[in-house]
Design a protein around this motif. Structure first.
Motif, PDB file in Angstrom:
ATOM      1  N   HIS A 119       4.175  -6.666  34.676  1.00  0.00           N
ATOM      2  CA  HIS A 119       4.440  -5.785  35.509  1.00  0.00           C
ATOM      3  C   HIS A 119       3.540  -4.695  35.589  1.00  0.00           C
ATOM      4  N   ASP A 172       5.704 -18.712  40.120  1.00  0.00           N
ATOM      5  CA  ASP A 172       4.999 -18.166  41.167  1.00  0.00           C
ATOM      6  C   ASP A 172       6.247 -18.057  42.211  1.00  0.00           C
ATOM      7  N   TRP A 203       8.817 -14.518  43.805  1.00  0.00           N
ATOM      8  CA  TRP A 203       8.674 -13.191  44.738  1.00  0.00           C
ATOM      9  C   TRP A 203       9.547 -13.931  46.051  1.00  0.00           C
ATOM     10  N   GLN A 215      -4.059 -11.066  31.502  1.00  0.00           N
ATOM     11  CA  GLN A 215      -4.354 -11.530  32.733  1.00  0.00           C
ATOM     12  C   GLN A 215      -5.618 -12.757  32.824  1.00  0.00           C
ATOM     13  N   CYS A 230       9.473  -5.305  42.365  1.00  0.00           N
ATOM     14  CA  CYS A 230       9.028  -5.320  40.964  1.00  0.00           C
ATOM     15  C   CYS A 230      10.513  -4.962  40.036  1.00  0.00           C
ATOM     16  N   PHE A 273      -3.478 -14.300  36.191  1.00  0.00           N
ATOM     17  CA  PHE A 273      -2.769 -13.711  37.124  1.00  0.00           C
ATOM     18  C   PHE A 273      -3.372 -12.483  37.680  1.00  0.00           C
ATOM     19  N   ASN A 301       3.212 -20.468  35.088  1.00  0.00           N
ATOM     20  CA  ASN A 301       3.367 -19.216  36.280  1.00  0.00           C
ATOM     21  C   ASN A 301       4.569 -19.379  37.088  1.00  0.00           C
ATOM     22  N   ILE A 335       5.982 -15.684  33.335  1.00  0.00           N
ATOM     23  CA  ILE A 335       5.297 -16.468  32.705  1.00  0.00           C
ATOM     24  C   ILE A 335       6.084 -17.112  31.744  1.00  0.00           C
ATOM     25  N   TYR A 377       7.800 -10.863  31.604  1.00  0.00           N
ATOM     26  CA  TYR A 377       7.617 -10.469  32.749  1.00  0.00           C
ATOM     27  C   TYR A 377       6.490  -9.431  32.769  1.00  0.00           C
ATOM     28  N   GLN A 395       1.851  -8.546  39.471  1.00  0.00           N
ATOM     29  CA  GLN A 395       3.178  -8.966  38.630  1.00  0.00           C
ATOM     30  C   GLN A 395       3.383 -10.283  38.955  1.00  0.00           C
ATOM     31  N   THR A 396       4.025 -10.898  37.540  1.00  0.00           N
ATOM     32  CA  THR A 396       4.396 -12.252  37.431  1.00  0.00           C
ATOM     33  C   THR A 396       5.355 -12.551  36.244  1.00  0.00           C
TER      34      THR A 396
END
Length: 171
Positions: free
Chosen positions: A70, A145, A148, A118, A78, A123, A143, A129, A68, A126-127
């Motif tokens: 952030h 995605d 969210w 990144q 988040c 990305f 990812n 992976i 994660y 926040q994601t």
């Protein structure tokens, strides 16, 4: 296969002892059995080469890292995603976490030492992976995605995360 080869070696050794015992009796027998020993030795060696080529390789070590990413400043969403991901990993993958088949990490991607992530994983915010590594080398990543869209519904989020991690764990 190795037992089979060891048995063949033992038979040849017995045969060699017999040949030397008989060869003391006559020159003809000595030549005949010497040629036989050479032929058997060649056959044994060739069978060893062919069976060693068929030996199975050691099983590849597969690891899936759930990471994660952030920012330094974090919103309630988040923090909720991080807590939900950690909870799902502990609940759904406790066995895999113990044997290190899966690893969960949370990384601040804005720290200078982590900025390269990144570019590597493409990305901007926040994601989550998933990174599949075989024998320590990354072979695939994804990812996730939809986190969210799903974090407000923990059951759907857990199903999504579990499904994606299980897919990565398969060969």
């Amino acid at each position: 296969m190795r037992i089979y080869i060891l048995i063949k070696c033992r038979i040849i050794l017995i045969f060699i002892n017999l040949v030397f015992y008989i060869s003391k009796k006559s020159k003809f027998m000595k030549r005949y059995y010497t040629k036989s020993i050479i032929v058997l030795a060649v056959l044994l060696f060739s069978s060893y080469i062919s069976t060693s080529a068929v030996e199975p390789k050691a099983k590849d070590s597969i690891r899936v890292e759930v990471i994660y990413f952030h920012a330094t400043q974090r919103c309630p969403g988040c923090i909720a995603i991080e807590e939900l991901t950690e909870s799902c990993m502990d609940g759904l993958f406790s066995k895999e976490l113990k044997d290190s088949t899966t690893i969960y990490r949370s990384i601040d991607f804005l720290e200078p030492a982590n900025e390269h992530f990144q570019d590597e994983y493409k990305f901007d915010f926040q994601t989550l992976i998933l990174s599949k590594k075989v024998n320590g080398k990354e072979v695939k990543w994804k990812n996730l995605d939809k986190i969210w869209d799903l974090y407000a519904n923990p059951e759907k989020y857990a199903r999504y995360l579990e499904s994606e991690v299980r897919k990565m764990l398969k060969k």
